[in-house]
Design an enzyme around this catalytic site. Structure first.
Site, short mmCIF file in Angstrom:
data_model
loop_
_atom_site.label_atom_id
_atom_site.label_comp_id
_atom_site.label_asym_id
_atom_site.label_seq_id
_atom_site.Cartn_x
_atom_site.Cartn_y
_atom_site.Cartn_z
N GLN A 1 45.06 51.65 74.46
CA GLN A 1 45.35 51.64 75.92
C GLN A 1 45.53 50.28 76.21
O GLN A 1 46.43 49.60 76.56
CB GLN A 1 44.52 52.46 76.71
CG GLN A 1 44.87 52.10 78.26
CD GLN A 1 46.17 52.86 78.60
OE1 GLN A 1 46.55 53.87 78.35
NE2 GLN A 1 47.24 51.72 79.25
N ASP B 1 41.99 52.86 87.28
CA ASP B 1 41.87 54.24 86.56
C ASP B 1 41.39 55.39 87.55
O ASP B 1 40.73 55.04 88.68
CB ASP B 1 40.79 53.84 85.46
CG ASP B 1 40.80 54.89 84.44
OD1 ASP B 1 41.57 55.91 84.44
OD2 ASP B 1 39.95 54.90 83.63
N HIS C 1 38.64 52.80 75.07
CA HIS C 1 40.20 53.19 74.79
C HIS C 1 40.98 52.04 74.28
O HIS C 1 41.84 51.47 74.93
CB HIS C 1 40.71 53.81 76.17
CG HIS C 1 41.94 54.57 76.01
ND1 HIS C 1 42.33 54.85 74.66
CD2 HIS C 1 42.62 55.05 76.83
CE1 HIS C 1 43.52 55.50 74.91
NE2 HIS C 1 43.62 55.88 76.44
N CYS D 1 46.54 53.16 83.58
CA CYS D 1 46.62 53.73 82.46
C CYS D 1 47.21 55.10 82.34
O CYS D 1 48.05 55.58 81.40
CB CYS D 1 45.26 53.84 81.68
SG CYS D 1 44.13 54.87 82.80
N ARG E 1 52.61 52.10 74.76
CA ARG E 1 51.96 52.92 73.96
C ARG E 1 52.35 52.91 72.60
O ARG E 1 51.69 53.12 71.54
CB ARG E 1 51.38 54.06 74.60
CG ARG E 1 50.52 54.04 75.90
CD ARG E 1 49.16 53.26 75.59
NE ARG E 1 48.29 53.97 74.70
CZ ARG E 1 47.64 55.10 74.85
NH1 ARG E 1 47.23 55.46 76.15
NH2 ARG E 1 47.02 55.50 73.84
N ARG F 1 40.30 61.53 69.35
CA ARG F 1 39.97 61.55 70.63
C ARG F 1 38.67 62.49 71.08
O ARG F 1 38.66 63.72 70.62
CB ARG F 1 41.07 61.91 71.52
CG ARG F 1 40.68 62.10 73.17
CD ARG F 1 41.60 62.14 74.00
NE ARG F 1 42.31 60.81 74.31
CZ ARG F 1 43.46 60.41 75.49
NH1 ARG F 1 43.61 61.52 76.37
NH2 ARG F 1 44.02 59.54 75.50
N1 CP Z 1 46.55 56.70 78.87
C1 CP Z 1 46.25 57.70 78.02
O1 CP Z 1 45.51 57.61 77.22
O2 CP Z 1 46.79 58.86 78.62
P1 CP Z 1 46.51 60.40 77.95
O3 CP Z 1 45.25 60.70 78.19
O4 CP Z 1 47.79 61.24 78.64
O5 CP Z 1 46.60 60.19 76.25
N1 NVA Z 2 39.27 56.89 82.06
C1 NVA Z 2 40.22 58.08 81.93
C2 NVA Z 2 41.29 57.71 81.12
C3 NVA Z 2 42.30 58.44 80.74
C4 NVA Z 2 43.44 58.09 80.03
C5 NVA Z 2 39.64 59.33 81.32
O1 NVA Z 2 38.58 59.10 80.40
O2 NVA Z 2 39.74 60.55 81.69
#
Ligand code: CP
Ligand code: NVA
Length: 309
Positions: A130, A220, A127, A261, A289, A100
């Site tokens: 997700q 989101d 993502h 999400c 997930r 990530r």
């Molecule tokens: N939805 C999601 O990816 O959540 P986190 O940022 O908690 O991993």
């Molecule tokens: N768009 C959001 C998703 C978090 C799971 C971010 O990148 O912060």
């Protein structure tokens, strides 16, 4: 196919396989056996995470392996060791690497230099893990979701781009309602249109147009982890008309569900009575997930996905 960096890396068949397998593993978590017995999976998180980190670590354990989770300060990457050198070295220890970070290209470069599977656990652009859980949730709720209509209301984010690719590949119609300043990346839009197996993709400025007849409404956060915090006020001003409220949900199809999400901000992108109300499926969605992560890890380590060209 070695890596999962975006949903468009998958074929239609790969996607259907992963969803079938995730549904099976959800009912029978031990069905995969211990393919990672005696092996590690490195998880590198340059941004915070609740769901992705814990579901993926748990998926590794369910496959018999040991997750090693590190942040930037714990690797020599933080002291300017190159991505290529890091990837070559870690690939000689771990069975897979889950990343990530901010820049999508960095994950792609890492994947090119690593001999083992690399999984994108969220970049500023995509993502994919997700989106797999999102599709599993639609499938659980509606049966085969092909031909269903989904509305996404809010700024185009990494989650939106993966949703565009996932709905296209699964033959689901998607309407994205967003202000001009926060439209989807044209490259992700072009790829979504190219890989579509059915369904339409509409991008509009009008939230009511997007949700009309929708079976599910998704949103989101207004400020993503990769967005500059100084954009908060401008985003709030532009996005307030895109808040998912009970009124907006009433314009969707009867029985429409609400998806997010998570993490969510009640009173910003979604009203509390929507996310905490009877239409909300956000917790089953978050729970999905885990089996989807388990299915992806299992399939990539076994090398059984064909992959799109
Ligand atoms: N939805 C999601 O990816 O959540 P986190 O940022 O908690 O991993
Ligand atoms: N768009 C959001 C998703 C978090 C799971 C971010 O990148 O912060």
């Amino acid at each position: 196919m070695k890596d999962l960096l975006r949903i468009a890396d998958l074929t239609e068949h790969d996607l259907a396989y992963l969803l079938d397998r995730a549904a099976h593993l959800k009912r029978h978590p031990s069905a995969a056996g211990d393919p990672l017995q005696g092996r590690t999976v490195l998880l590198y998180f340059a941004k915070p995470s609740t769901r992705t980190r814990v579901s993926t670590e748990t998926a590794v354990v369910r496959l018999g392996g040991v997750p090693l989770t590190v942040g930037p300060a714990e690797l020599q990457l933080g002291r300017a060791e190159t991505i290529a050198d890091t990837a070559r070295v870690i690939g000689s220890y771990a069975a897979a690497v889950v990343i990530r970070t901010f820049d999508h290209d960095e994950v792609a470069r890492f994947a090119r230099s690593a001999e083992v599977p690399v999984i994108n656990a969220l970049t500023d652009a995509h993502h994919p893990l997700q989106a797999l859980a999102d599709l599993l949730t639609l499938r659980e709720h509606f049966g085969d979701p092909r031909g269903r209509r989904l509305a996404y209301v809010g700024p185009a984010t990494n989650v939106t781009h993966s949703l565009m690719e996932a709905t296209a590949l699964a033959g689901i119609s998607l309407a994205v309602a967003t202000p001009d300043a926060y439209r989807p990346d044209p490259e992700a839009e072009a790829i979504a249109r190219k890989i579509a197996t059915g369904g339409d993709l509409l991008i509009t400025g009008d939230p009511h147009e997007a949700v009309r007849g929708a079976d599910a409404v998704y949103t989101d956060v207004w400020l993503s982890m990769g967005d500059p915090p100084e954009q908060r006020a401008a985003r709030t001003a532009a996005l307030t008309p895109y808040r998912v409220t009970a009124d907006l949900m009433a314009a969707a199809a009867p029985g429409a569900i609400f998806l997010h999400c998570l993490p969510a901000h009640r009173g910003e992108e979604v009203a509390a009575d929507v996310i905490d109300g009877p239409a909300s499926q956000v917790f089953p969605q978050a729970a999905n997930r885990l089996p989807t992560a388990q299915a992806v890890l299992e399939a990539l380590v076994a090398g059984i996905l064909a992959g799109a060209q």
